[in-house]
Write a protein that holds these residues in place. Sequence first.
Motif, PDB file in Angstrom:
ATOM      1  N   GLY A  53       3.591  39.761  -0.376  1.00 53.99           N
ATOM      2  CA  GLY A  53       3.625  38.753  -1.422  1.00 53.99           C
ATOM      3  C   GLY A  53       4.743  39.015  -2.405  1.00 53.99           C
ATOM      4  N   HIS A  54       5.392  37.957  -2.852  1.00 54.70           N
ATOM      5  CA  HIS A  54       6.416  38.029  -3.884  1.00 54.70           C
ATOM      6  C   HIS A  54       5.773  37.504  -5.158  1.00 54.70           C
ATOM      7  N   ASN A  55       5.926  38.262  -6.234  1.00 56.75           N
ATOM      8  CA  ASN A  55       5.201  37.972  -7.461  1.00 56.75           C
ATOM      9  C   ASN A  55       6.128  37.996  -8.662  1.00 56.75           C
ATOM     10  N   VAL A  56       5.668  37.359  -9.719  1.00 57.10           N
ATOM     11  CA  VAL A  56       6.398  37.407 -10.987  1.00 57.10           C
ATOM     12  C   VAL A  56       5.377  37.372 -12.119  1.00 57.10           C
ATOM     13  N   ARG A  57       5.653  38.155 -13.165  1.00 58.74           N
ATOM     14  CA  ARG A  57       4.763  38.205 -14.326  1.00 58.74           C
ATOM     15  C   ARG A  57       5.609  38.126 -15.594  1.00 58.74           C
ATOM     16  N   PRO A  58       5.216  37.251 -16.528  1.00 64.39           N
ATOM     17  CA  PRO A  58       5.972  37.152 -17.786  1.00 64.39           C
ATOM     18  C   PRO A  58       5.742  38.368 -18.690  1.00 64.39           C
ATOM     19  N   ALA A  96       0.883  42.443 -23.406  1.00 70.51           N
ATOM     20  CA  ALA A  96       2.229  42.869 -23.787  1.00 70.51           C
ATOM     21  C   ALA A  96       2.337  44.330 -24.224  1.00 70.51           C
ATOM     22  N   TRP A  97       1.296  44.900 -24.777  1.00 69.26           N
ATOM     23  CA  TRP A  97       1.348  46.281 -25.276  1.00 69.26           C
ATOM     24  C   TRP A  97       1.227  47.318 -24.160  1.00 69.26           C
ATOM     25  N   ALA A  98       0.747  46.917 -22.976  1.00 71.52           N
ATOM     26  CA  ALA A  98       0.494  47.868 -21.891  1.00 71.52           C
ATOM     27  C   ALA A  98       1.693  47.937 -20.929  1.00 71.52           C
ATOM     28  N   PRO A  99       1.874  49.076 -20.273  1.00 71.17           N
ATOM     29  CA  PRO A  99       3.007  49.244 -19.358  1.00 71.17           C
ATOM     30  C   PRO A  99       2.756  48.643 -17.973  1.00 71.17           C
ATOM     31  N   VAL A 100       2.488  47.344 -17.929  1.00 71.06           N
ATOM     32  CA  VAL A 100       2.276  46.675 -16.645  1.00 71.06           C
ATOM     33  C   VAL A 100       3.616  46.226 -16.066  1.00 71.06           C
ATOM     34  N   VAL A 101       3.619  45.957 -14.770  1.00 69.44           N
ATOM     35  CA  VAL A 101       4.826  45.466 -14.112  1.00 69.44           C
ATOM     36  C   VAL A 101       5.157  44.091 -14.675  1.00 69.44           C
ATOM     37  N   ARG A 102       6.407  43.884 -15.024  1.00 71.42           N
ATOM     38  CA  ARG A 102       6.867  42.599 -15.534  1.00 71.42           C
ATOM     39  C   ARG A 102       8.052  42.155 -14.678  1.00 71.42           C
ATOM     40  N   GLY A 103       8.320  40.862 -14.705  1.00 73.95           N
ATOM     41  CA  GLY A 103       9.388  40.347 -13.859  1.00 73.95           C
ATOM     42  C   GLY A 103       8.901  40.226 -12.425  1.00 73.95           C
ATOM     43  N   SER A 104       9.804  40.453 -11.476  1.00 74.11           N
ATOM     44  CA  SER A 104       9.487  40.274 -10.055  1.00 74.11           C
ATOM     45  C   SER A 104       9.117  41.585  -9.384  1.00 74.11           C
ATOM     46  N   TRP A 105       8.201  41.509  -8.426  1.00 73.62           N
ATOM     47  CA  TRP A 105       7.825  42.651  -7.607  1.00 73.62           C
ATOM     48  C   TRP A 105       7.151  42.141  -6.341  1.00 73.62           C
ATOM     49  N   THR A 106       6.990  43.031  -5.364  1.00 71.84           N
ATOM     50  CA  THR A 106       6.315  42.660  -4.123  1.00 71.84           C
ATOM     51  C   THR A 106       5.082  43.529  -3.932  1.00 71.84           C
ATOM     52  N   THR A 107       4.140  42.995  -3.164  1.00 68.92           N
ATOM     53  CA  THR A 107       2.928  43.717  -2.790  1.00 68.92           C
ATOM     54  C   THR A 107       2.710  43.505  -1.295  1.00 68.92           C
ATOM     55  N   THR A 108       1.904  44.357  -0.707  1.00 65.59           N
ATOM     56  CA  THR A 108       1.440  44.094   0.653  1.00 65.59           C
ATOM     57  C   THR A 108      -0.077  44.111   0.626  1.00 65.59           C
ATOM     58  N   ALA A 109      -0.648  43.253   1.464  1.00 64.24           N
ATOM     59  CA  ALA A 109      -2.094  43.122   1.536  1.00 64.24           C
ATOM     60  C   ALA A 109      -2.511  42.974   2.989  1.00 64.24           C
ATOM     61  N   GLU A 110      -3.639  43.563   3.298  1.00 63.16           N
ATOM     62  CA  GLU A 110      -4.194  43.518   4.653  1.00 63.16           C
ATOM     63  C   GLU A 110      -5.403  42.593   4.672  1.00 63.16           C
ATOM     64  N   ILE A 111      -5.458  41.717   5.659  1.00 65.68           N
ATOM     65  CA  ILE A 111      -6.601  40.812   5.786  1.00 65.68           C
ATOM     66  C   ILE A 111      -7.807  41.634   6.236  1.00 65.68           C
ATOM     67  N   VAL A 112      -8.867  41.624   5.426  1.00 69.63           N
ATOM     68  CA  VAL A 112     -10.068  42.415   5.714  1.00 69.63           C
ATOM     69  C   VAL A 112     -11.261  41.544   6.094  1.00 69.63           C
ATOM     70  N   THR A 113     -11.172  40.241   5.860  1.00 74.42           N
ATOM     71  CA  THR A 113     -12.209  39.296   6.270  1.00 74.42           C
ATOM     72  C   THR A 113     -11.532  37.998   6.656  1.00 74.42           C
ATOM     73  N   ALA A 114     -11.850  37.513   7.849  1.00 77.57           N
ATOM     74  CA  ALA A 114     -11.291  36.244   8.323  1.00 77.57           C
ATOM     75  C   ALA A 114     -12.366  35.540   9.153  1.00 77.57           C
ATOM     76  N   GLU A 115     -13.208  34.793   8.466  1.00 69.50           N
ATOM     77  CA  GLU A 115     -14.287  34.052   9.101  1.00 69.50           C
ATOM     78  C   GLU A 115     -14.070  32.574   8.811  1.00 69.50           C
ATOM     79  N   PRO A 116     -13.385  31.862   9.741  1.00 70.28           N
ATOM     80  CA  PRO A 116     -13.049  30.455   9.497  1.00 70.28           C
ATOM     81  C   PRO A 116     -14.242  29.641   8.978  1.00 70.28           C
ATOM     82  N   ALA A 117     -13.931  28.847   7.946  1.00 67.34           N
ATOM     83  CA  ALA A 117     -14.889  27.970   7.267  1.00 67.34           C
ATOM     84  C   ALA A 117     -15.912  28.722   6.422  1.00 67.34           C
ATOM     85  N   HIS A 118     -15.802  30.062   6.337  1.00 71.57           N
ATOM     86  CA  HIS A 118     -16.787  30.824   5.561  1.00 71.57           C
ATOM     87  C   HIS A 118     -16.173  31.795   4.543  1.00 71.57           C
ATOM     88  N   ARG A 119     -15.350  32.740   5.033  1.00 76.93           N
ATOM     89  CA  ARG A 119     -14.817  33.758   4.123  1.00 76.93           C
ATOM     90  C   ARG A 119     -13.420  34.193   4.554  1.00 76.93           C
TER      91      ARG A 119
END
Length: 184
Positions: free
Chosen positions: A66-71, A76-99
């Motif tokens: 995923g490509h992300n952006v955060r203003p 604002a006071w915490a050292p969170v990621v700002r601007g653009s960054w990427t993440t990776t995620a693994e599909i852990v549930t794939a039940e069509p029409a349910h979850r």
Amino acid sequence: MEAEMNTDDEKAPLFDLAVQTRVARAPEFVYTVVSDLPRSHQWSEECTGGEWIEGEPGALGSVFRGHNVRPDDVVAWAPVVRGSWTTTAEIVTAEPAHRFAWAMRTLSGRAQDSVWGFTLRATEDDTTELVHHFRMGAATEGIQKITAEMDEDERKRFFHEWGVKVESDMAATLGRLKKIIESD
């Protein structure tokens, strides 16, 4: 639902949030939309899109970058990621029409106890109850870095403010998803 840092029982999740709406489409159709993560730029507060990098798109075990952006004004006071960054995620549930759910991965590729997803329930009037949920059991690599230098009061403040932000983002996401699904 209010999120806060858990300091007493390490087995309770740091976050366990859910928001829901009713969508005027069948669960089978709703699932095809919410499981199409490259389209998430159309509804997400932070994800601007992305691509499948491993496995069959949307299948159990597949991986999405995923490509992300955060203003700058988000907790604002915490050292969170700002601007653009990427993440990776693994599909852990794939039940069509349910979850459909995905776990955020560490930098080394291990699934973390940080799971985002959707649950779909058919209703009697041929609509779908769509629930967007997020659960973080143990702190992720990112959360550990953010809170490493914080004292206990700052951590409590951070987890409270981050929980409010995430829940607000989830509600906005569902609002946009509802419009997209009902107009497709």
